[in-house]
Enzyme design. Structure first.
Site, PDB file in Angstrom:
ATOM      1  N   LYS A  18       0.944   2.675   5.752  1.00  0.00           N
ATOM      2  CA  LYS A  18      -0.115   1.727   6.106  1.00  0.00           C
ATOM      3  C   LYS A  18       0.375   0.287   6.090  1.00  0.00           C
ATOM      4  O   LYS A  18       0.061  -0.501   6.989  1.00  0.00           O
ATOM      5  CB  LYS A  18      -1.291   1.876   5.137  1.00  0.00           C
ATOM      6  N   ARG A  34     -12.725   3.236  10.731  1.00  0.00           N
ATOM      7  CA  ARG A  34     -13.161   2.045   9.993  1.00  0.00           C
ATOM      8  C   ARG A  34     -11.998   1.140   9.596  1.00  0.00           C
ATOM      9  O   ARG A  34     -12.220   0.144   8.899  1.00  0.00           O
ATOM     10  CB  ARG A  34     -13.944   2.464   8.737  1.00  0.00           C
ATOM     11  N   CYS A  68     -23.226  28.747 -18.890  1.00  0.00           N
ATOM     12  CA  CYS A  68     -24.228  29.775 -18.637  1.00  0.00           C
ATOM     13  C   CYS A  68     -25.043  29.448 -17.396  1.00  0.00           C
ATOM     14  O   CYS A  68     -25.472  30.340 -16.661  1.00  0.00           O
ATOM     15  CB  CYS A  68     -25.128  29.939 -19.849  1.00  0.00           C
ATOM     16  N   ASP A 125       0.858  -1.180   0.000  1.00  0.00           N
ATOM     17  CA  ASP A 125       0.000   0.000   0.000  1.00  0.00           C
ATOM     18  C   ASP A 125       0.896   1.234   0.000  1.00  0.00           C
ATOM     19  O   ASP A 125       1.816   1.324   0.817  1.00  0.00           O
ATOM     20  CB  ASP A 125      -0.926   0.013   1.222  1.00  0.00           C
TER      21      ASP A 125
END
Length: 973
Positions: free
Chosen positions: A494, A481, A598, A470
């Site tokens: 990590k 989490r 616009c 990672d």
């Protein structure tokens, strides 16, 4: 004429339950009780911190604020209970009480990931408390080892902690205890959940009482549509169109809606929700037989059977791979419990009996995650609860050829931490697990997979190898989490932190941490040889490009791939098995919604329009000008590389920035005030001067300001208005930062400066040109103007270079970061001010951050469930299962399981071919000579006709070319 809005109401729904529980379970072990006073933790409820829980807040909505004020009792701290408690602690529950009277054993470590080897022999609740308290210091985690008496439950409900909701979750609990505690909780208004996992099966039961209210039953924002016309009849007919990105409205018969911003029938605004009936086919759903589904309101849920018909307790569960007589006795008991006529699946009962004493971490992960989600539903009122009962099993694992040949001797306990797994799959399979070589990441799903791998003993043998790669570092928003990380790990790699956590959970796992991204740039590390060496890959990538690349690597090397993903409460697991399943279907890329210029400049009518306008403002004020100034200071000739019109525009910008250079913080505040006036007052006055409210469009009689063009009104600056002041604070801070001036955060000082600012009256221009076409207007070329600007700016440049105060680079370009508070403060205030001018409902800071930063909602419960389902598929891969019917592609909102699909075959040259077939040849001969394209063609043409030969997207040979072209190409080669 103001564009009114029709919104699907987030109305409440009552949820009634009068039932009690019924299931089979082991009796709880006895232990020394502790004093009831241990129940009360000193920690008070913490606020739901946005930085830590932002992804979860997007899932749970407004109800998430109640999580930090809730108290949950989790009884039973083996695998399922540990998963429930962990998810609730990570989610930020105010107080979690852990109850268990048993002592931790070696066998517990097959699924109880909170225990360490030193915890063996200690009380499970006490040992788990230490790990969970470290996991989230904001949560009060308390251990209780006494009896679950009514006195204790009363003290739990009446503790000094002022809880907004009380939940009791029972695991590893005998039926008598479930009934007793369920009756008490039902009478006292305590939300009650039972969760159990036995071998390859699990069940849940919920009783949220007779007066539970579902405040928000649906996922996502309510359906919204713009009202074009309302008839004067009774009932009135509402003609509406979909908002941005929708071809039509998404309402269905019976939906409850509210109105806002209606002119002419103002009585409709802000009333109680009213039901609607869809007339005819919705414009957004052509050809369908019924209206397109919308976010539904809640419905009344009731118990499937009355309390008086509860079955009696079961005497106990059979041993692993129980003898035929024991299985038949269980079947006999099952028939005696049947309360409704109909066939009983005897094979399921026998299969359950054979493995019911097993303990599997993946099953505990799935059941525990769903139980934790039900607890969060009880606390928050978000989403409909289960219809009381949920049964889950993965008994298809028992139909794998290797499992069917197991004997009772293969599954007897060995006194190891894997005995619960050996009871289901046997000792030889455990050794096979230890020899596996897998690649996995270390994100949210990766953390849950690694936890499960450690419990399962994947790569825990002498030949095993678990590679964790990672490239990211731990961030604050990961902590709610991603189980393996703590606050002390923030900014650390990590993969390194995750590998160390796996070793602590199971020192035998052979895990290697790497920090490389798997992609084309790292093919020297992760090439075909690397993937061929693997037994499988478990992926949970967050981009479609990375997912497609990894799939191509696995398909080339014939390596199995488990692909998992989540979005809020939804998740999916896909298994890609060589020569058995299809390749993973390419996921549809999310539409990159773009809005007409616009619309953003003059006619916004949704909050998405104003947020995109604010995002463009950020870039146009604090990034691009600084980049242009810095580039001009280094290379004053760089505008010559641009078209004349664009060069004039850039140099005008550079001159304006140099003229506005602030000397101090007060100058930055004055600049912010002038810019506020220009955007929210002067520009609106000019627009209304050009197109007055009574202006008629090019179609005679049709008003210009109609449903898709909201007539705005100018704002008047007020230094005491919170939104006005928030804009000034953020804009002045960013302006100061871009000019390298120390900012100030003292609101009182800023207000003092603002009260001294004199804003000149604005006089609108006559004949002002507004480009209403969708394309970007071009700046007319003006060579003389370009020369004049270049000459003046070169003089200023020389003066700055000679000045002692000049810095290199002169300015600091600021790139938007969704996790930077000041950036989000500016976007939110700028968008809401524009929304106020156009009568668009404002967005909260959290919603503004999610839309602008394109943040994917995430929650630990879905992540844990997905990882558990993925590991059940991994069991089948390790067995080498070749039966497609055993594999499952799981797609759920914590619900359905779908079977995998068979890969398709094509007929060619008298044989079947699939996406997994290949022809292999040696590219270098024994004497070292490399093969040519012609050699390849000669080799392949034995029995095959080659029409096209490609390498990637490069054509090496095409039989459709004429001979002359082929001769020329051969000569060129």
């Amino acid at each position: 004429r103001t564009p009114s809005r029709l919104r699907h109401s987030q109305s409440s729904s009552s949820w009634h339950s009068a039932a009690r529980t019924s299931c089979a379970a082991h009796s709880a072990a006895s232990s020394r009780p502790s004093a009831p006073s241990a129940l009360h933790g000193a920690c008070q409820p913490a606020d739901m911190a946005e930085g830590l829980y932002s992804r979860q807040l997007y899932v749970l909505g407004a109800g998430a604020r109640r999580v930090s004020g809730a108290a949950v009792l989790v009884s039973g701290l083996r695998g399922t209970g540990a998963q429930v408690a962990t998810a609730l602690v990570l989610a930020g529950t105010g107080r979690v009480v852990l109850h268990d009277r048993g002592e931790a054993s070696v066998a517990d470590r097959a699924q109880q990931f909170l225990l360490r080897e030193s915890d063996i022999g200690q009380n499970r609740a006490e040992a788990s408390r230490r790990a969970l308290a470290e996991l989230n210091p904001r949560v009060a985690v308390v251990a209780y080892t006494g009896e679950l008496s009514e006195a204790f439950l009363t003290s739990f409900q009446q503790s000094p902690f002022t809880a907004q909701a009380h939940v009791v979750v029972l695991t590893e609990s005998p039926l008598e205890e479930q009934i007793r505690i369920g009756n008490f909780c039902h009478a006292q208004g305590i939300y009650f959940i039972v969760a159990d996992a036995k071998g390859l099966a699990g069940q849940l039961f919920c009783d949220f009482g007779e007066h539970f209210i579902v405040n928000d039953p649906a996922e996502g924002e309510p359906v919204c549509a713009a009202v074009k016309h309302i008839s004067k009849g009774n009932p009135g007919i509402v003609t509406c169109v979909g908002m941005e990105g929708s071809r039509g409205h998404l309402f269905s018969d019976g939906d409850l809606v509210t109105f806002s911003g209606v002119e002419g029938m103002t009585e409709l605004n802000d009333q109680e929700p009213v039901p609607v009936r869809v007339m005819g086919e919705p414009p957004g759903n052509p050809g369908a037989g019924s209206p397109a589904p919308a976010k539904g309101t809640g419905e009344s849920l009731s118990c499937p059977f009355p309390p008086s018909q509860l079955p009696p307790p079961c005497p106990g569960l059979p041993s692993p791979l129980c003898p035929q007589a024991d299985a038949e006795r269980v079947l006999e008991l099952a028939w005696s419990l049947a309360m409704q006529p109909g066939a009983l699946d005897e094979d399921v009962v026998r299969a359950f009996a054979s493995v019911s004493a097993g303990d599997l971490c993946p099953v505990a992960a799935v059941v525990g995650a769903v139980a934790a989600q039900e607890a969060l539903k009880a606390i928050t009122g978000k989403f409909l609860p289960l219809d009381q009962w949920l049964y889950f099993d993965a008994l298809e694992c028992l139909t794998v050829e290797g499992v069917t040949q197991l004997t009772e001797e293969d599954c007897v306990p060995r006194g190891s931490r894997y005995d619960g797994q050996i009871a289901v799959f046997g000792a030889a399979f455990q050794e096979l697990l230890g020899r596996q070589k897998y690649l996995v990441g270390a994100g949210a799903i990766g953390c849950e997979l690694l936890k499960n791998f450690a419990m399962m003993g994947l790569a825990a043998g002498p030949e095993g190898d678990l590679t964790v790669t990672d490239m990211d570092t731990v961030a604050l928003s990961n902590l709610h989490r991603q189980l393996l990380y703590r606050s002390a790990d923030i900014a650390k790699p990590k993969s390194v932190v995750a590998a160390a956590a796996v070793r602590r959970m199971n020192p035998d796992v052979r895990v290697t941490a790497r920090q490389d991204q798997v992609g084309p740039a790292t093919e020297m590390l992760y090439g075909d040889d690397f993937f061929r060496h693997l037994d499988g890959v478990a992926s949970a990538l967050d981009t479609l490009e990375a997912r497609a690349y990894l799939e191509s690597c696995c398909s080339r090397s014939l390596t199995p791939l488990l692909d998992a993903g989540t979005e809020g409460p939804r998740g999916n697991v896909l298994a890609m098995v060589p020569h058995l399943t299809k390749l993973l279907a390419p996921a549809a890329a999310p539409e990159d919604v773009t809005f007409p210029l616009c619309t953003l400049r003059y006619f916004p009518h949704t909050i998405q329009h104003t947020l995109q306008w604010a995002r463009d403002e950020f870039e146009g004020l604090f990034q691009l000008p600084a980049e242009h100034v810095n580039r001009f200071m280094v290379d004053p000739a760089f505008p010559e590389q641009l078209p004349t019109g664009k060069a004039v525009e850039v140099l005008e910008q550079v001159r304006r920035i140099l003229q506005e250079r602030p000397r101090d913080w007060q100058d930055c505040v004055r600049w912010a005030c002038r810019h506020w006036q220009s955007c929210y007052h002067d520009a609106i006055i000019q627009l209304l001067h050009t197109f007055p409210p009574e202006h008629v469009s090019t179609v005679p009689g049709v008003p210009f300001w109609t449903w898709d063009k909201t007539c705005p009104h100018p704002l008047v600056f007020d230094p005491d208005n919170d939104t006005h002041l928030e804009y000034i604070m953020a804009a002045a801070h960013l302006f100061a930062q871009s000019h390298k001036i120390p900012p100030c955060s003292d609101r009182a000082s800023v207000q003092t400066v603002l009260r001294t600012v004199v804003l000149p009256p604005f006089v609108p221009q006559e004949g002002f040109q507004m480009h209403l076409a969708e394309e970007q207007e071009e700046v007319p070329a003006d060579g003389e103007r370009l020369e004049e600007l270049t000459r003046d700016l070169e003089q200023q440049r020389q003066e700055l270079i000679r000045g002692e105060e000049a810095q290199v680079p002169l300015m600091e370009p600021i790139h938007f970061e969704k996790d930077n508070d000041i950036h989000i403060d500016f976007i939110t205030a700028a968008s809401n001010l524009r929304a106020e001018s156009y009568s668009i409902p404002a967005a909260s800071r959290l919603m503004s951050k999610r839309i602008t930063g394109r943040i994917v909602p995430a929650i630990i419960t879905t992540t844990a469930a997905v990882a558990g389902l993925a590991c059940l598929e991994l069991y089948k891969l390790v067995w080498g299962c070749r039966d497609l019917s055993c594999y499952r592609n799981s797609n759920f909102s914590l619900s359905d399981l779908l079977a995998a699909t068979l890969h398709s075959h094509l007929q060619y040259c008298g044989r079947e071919w699939s996406c997994w077939d290949r022809l292999e040849m040696r590219a270098v001969s024994a004497d070292g000579e490399e093969m040519t394209v012609q050699n390849i063609l000669d080799w392949m043409t034995h029995g095959l006709t080659v029409t096209v030969l490609l390498h990637g997207f490069t054509v090496l040979y095409d039989s459709g070319e004429n001979e002359g072209i082929r001769a020329l190409m051969r000569k060129q080669r």
